[in-house]
Design a protein around this motif. Structure first.
Motif, mmCIF file in Angstrom:
data_model
loop_
_atom_site.group_PDB
_atom_site.id
_atom_site.type_symbol
_atom_site.label_atom_id
_atom_site.label_comp_id
_atom_site.label_asym_id
_atom_site.label_seq_id
_atom_site.Cartn_x
_atom_site.Cartn_y
_atom_site.Cartn_z
ATOM 1 N N ALA A 139 0.834 -1.203 0.000
ATOM 2 C CA ALA A 139 0.000 0.000 0.000
ATOM 3 C C ALA A 139 0.870 1.254 0.000
ATOM 4 O O ALA A 139 2.041 1.222 0.394
ATOM 5 C CB ALA A 139 -0.927 0.002 1.212
ATOM 6 N N ASP A 140 0.274 2.361 -0.442
ATOM 7 C CA ASP A 140 0.970 3.654 -0.466
ATOM 8 C C ASP A 140 0.842 4.404 0.854
ATOM 9 O O ASP A 140 1.746 5.140 1.238
ATOM 10 C CB ASP A 140 0.384 4.559 -1.562
ATOM 11 N N VAL A 141 -0.317 4.231 1.506
ATOM 12 C CA VAL A 141 -0.662 5.050 2.670
ATOM 13 C C VAL A 141 -1.240 4.171 3.762
ATOM 14 O O VAL A 141 -2.056 3.272 3.496
ATOM 15 C CB VAL A 141 -1.684 6.151 2.293
ATOM 16 N N LEU A 142 -0.818 4.415 5.001
ATOM 17 C CA LEU A 142 -1.427 3.817 6.196
ATOM 18 C C LEU A 142 -2.082 4.945 6.976
ATOM 19 O O LEU A 142 -1.460 5.987 7.218
ATOM 20 C CB LEU A 142 -0.376 3.119 7.041
ATOM 21 N N ALA A 143 -3.334 4.744 7.373
ATOM 22 C CA ALA A 143 -4.060 5.777 8.115
ATOM 23 C C ALA A 143 -4.672 5.174 9.372
ATOM 24 O O ALA A 143 -5.172 4.052 9.361
ATOM 25 C CB ALA A 143 -5.160 6.392 7.249
ATOM 26 N N VAL A 144 -4.618 5.954 10.464
ATOM 27 C CA VAL A 144 -5.255 5.575 11.724
ATOM 28 C C VAL A 144 -6.266 6.651 12.078
ATOM 29 O O VAL A 144 -5.921 7.843 12.165
ATOM 30 C CB VAL A 144 -4.227 5.439 12.862
ATOM 31 N N PHE A 145 -7.515 6.257 12.239
ATOM 32 C CA PHE A 145 -8.601 7.156 12.634
ATOM 33 C C PHE A 145 -9.134 6.719 13.997
ATOM 34 O O PHE A 145 -8.973 5.568 14.411
ATOM 35 C CB PHE A 145 -9.764 7.102 11.632
ATOM 36 N N VAL A 146 -9.802 7.645 14.697
ATOM 37 C CA VAL A 146 -10.500 7.286 15.931
ATOM 38 C C VAL A 146 -11.928 7.801 15.871
ATOM 39 O O VAL A 146 -12.235 8.783 15.186
ATOM 40 C CB VAL A 146 -9.815 7.862 17.197
ATOM 41 N N LYS A 147 -12.794 7.108 16.587
ATOM 42 C CA LYS A 147 -14.152 7.572 16.850
ATOM 43 C C LYS A 147 -14.284 7.775 18.341
ATOM 44 O O LYS A 147 -13.671 7.054 19.143
ATOM 45 C CB LYS A 147 -15.200 6.557 16.363
ATOM 46 N N TYR A 148 -15.116 8.763 18.726
ATOM 47 C CA TYR A 148 -15.269 9.097 20.125
ATOM 48 C C TYR A 148 -16.627 8.642 20.644
ATOM 49 O O TYR A 148 -17.617 8.596 19.906
ATOM 50 C CB TYR A 148 -15.133 10.614 20.334
ATOM 51 N N SER A 149 -16.654 8.300 21.916
ATOM 52 C CA SER A 149 -17.926 7.967 22.567
ATOM 53 C C SER A 149 -18.643 9.241 22.962
ATOM 54 O O SER A 149 -18.052 10.324 22.989
ATOM 55 C CB SER A 149 -17.683 7.092 23.800
ATOM 56 N N ASP A 150 -19.933 9.126 23.292
ATOM 57 C CA ASP A 150 -20.745 10.288 23.664
ATOM 58 C C ASP A 150 -20.546 10.692 25.116
ATOM 59 O O ASP A 150 -21.100 11.680 25.569
ATOM 60 C CB ASP A 150 -22.219 10.002 23.416
ATOM 61 N N HIS A 151 -19.815 9.919 25.882
ATOM 62 C CA HIS A 151 -19.624 10.254 27.302
ATOM 63 C C HIS A 151 -18.259 9.775 27.776
ATOM 64 O O HIS A 151 -17.560 9.095 27.051
ATOM 65 C CB HIS A 151 -20.720 9.603 28.154
#
Length: 296
Positions: free
Chosen positions: A284-296
């Motif tokens: 692959a050309d690119v590695l990406a790390v994302f996060v999602k947040y909880s509501d509390h």
């Protein structure tokens, strides 16, 4: 009704939408202590948090504010912390308040293949790559010659992260993904078979056989983000995914991992484990790390 009464009612309505939030992220605005967006558009003095958030609501292009509680300084920002145009810094004397209707996920790392800069050391904050270009935010390769690391990575333990998503891109298209349970994780522990929720590989599950499933990986061989089923002599090494970090030596000289222009993002192109020294892997050309947040 005179103007003063109307103004008072308006302030009461606005206050009903504004909450001076703590780290639980409640209310119309959410607070990130220790973070500041540098490219602000307006600055006011002698403002408290509530007043600063109210000011933000008066400007249609305001997405967040920086507040320096001790000095009473309020800075209006047209960017939120998730926006790619935001220039952010970790600064313990400031707090960032941003509107809670933000993007669903946030980019924390965008690593570029072949640039001879360690992905692991970048992620852990041990090295500071050259400044990122605009192309280092997009998933297409573009002209990016460095890694992008979100300053909020340094605040990981204070963020209410619910999921961590690791993705690979080739020619701008996603070719692999894994989703992990990020609750209570740290910078390394989120990469774990026990935290794996789903992935693009049909046959990968927490109950699969692994000799490695970690971000730390096989350090003597500079293999990180390593999901490995077995070592059987280099021609038989088999796994799902590995980042070959830049190194001065290699554990399989002349074999599958002995490649120029690292880092390399190696992944199985089948629904199952692949022998690396075969036609069932790609890069692959690119590695990406994302996060999602909880509501509390």
């Amino acid at each position: 009704m005179d103007n003063k009464v109307c103004l008072a009612l308006l302030i009461l309505v606005l206050i009903s939408y504004v909450s001076l939030v703590d780290s639980k992220h409640d209310g119309y605005f959410r607070r990130l202590a220790g973070l500041r967006i540098r490219n602000n558009i307006l600055t006011f003095s002698l403002f408290k948090e509530t007043h600063c958030c109210l000011k933000c609501l008066q400007y249609g292009d305001c997405h967040s504010v920086n507040v320096h509680e001790k000095e009473g300084t309020c800075e209006i920002n047209r960017f939120g912390p998730q926006d790619s145009g935001a220039i952010t810094e970790v600064n313990r004397t400031w707090s960032l308040y941003y509107k809670s209707n933000a993007e669903d996920r946030e980019l924390m790392l965008r690593a570029t293949a072949g640039i001879e800069i360690s992905v692991r050391d970048t992620w852990l904050g041990r090295v500071s790559p050259p400044p990122t270009q605009d192309t280092c935010i997009a998933m297409a390769t573009g002209a990016c010659s460095t890694h992008y690391r979100n300053p909020k990575v340094d605040l990981w333990n204070t963020l209410y992260i619910s999921q961590v998503i690791l993705e690979l891109y080739r020619d701008g298209s996603r070719v692999m993904f894994m989703v992990f349970n990020g609750t209570g994780s740290d910078l390394e522990s989120w990469v774990s078979s026990f935290r794996l929720m789903t992935s693009s590989w049909a046959m990968l599950s927490p109950s699969s056989n692994f000799i490695y499933f970690s971000l730390k990986g096989d350090q003597p061989c500079s293999r990180i983000f390593l999901i490995q089923q077995n070592y059987g002599g280099c021609p038989k090494d088999a796994g799902w995914f590995v980042v070959l970090d830049p190194t001065t030596s290699d554990c399989c000289l002349g074999q599958w991992s002995d490649l120029p222009n690292k880092p390399k993002f190696v992944y199985s192109t089948t629904d199952n484990v692949a022998i690396y020294q075969s036609g069932d892997v790609d890069y692959a050309d690119v590695l990406a790390v994302f996060v999602k947040y909880s509501d509390h």
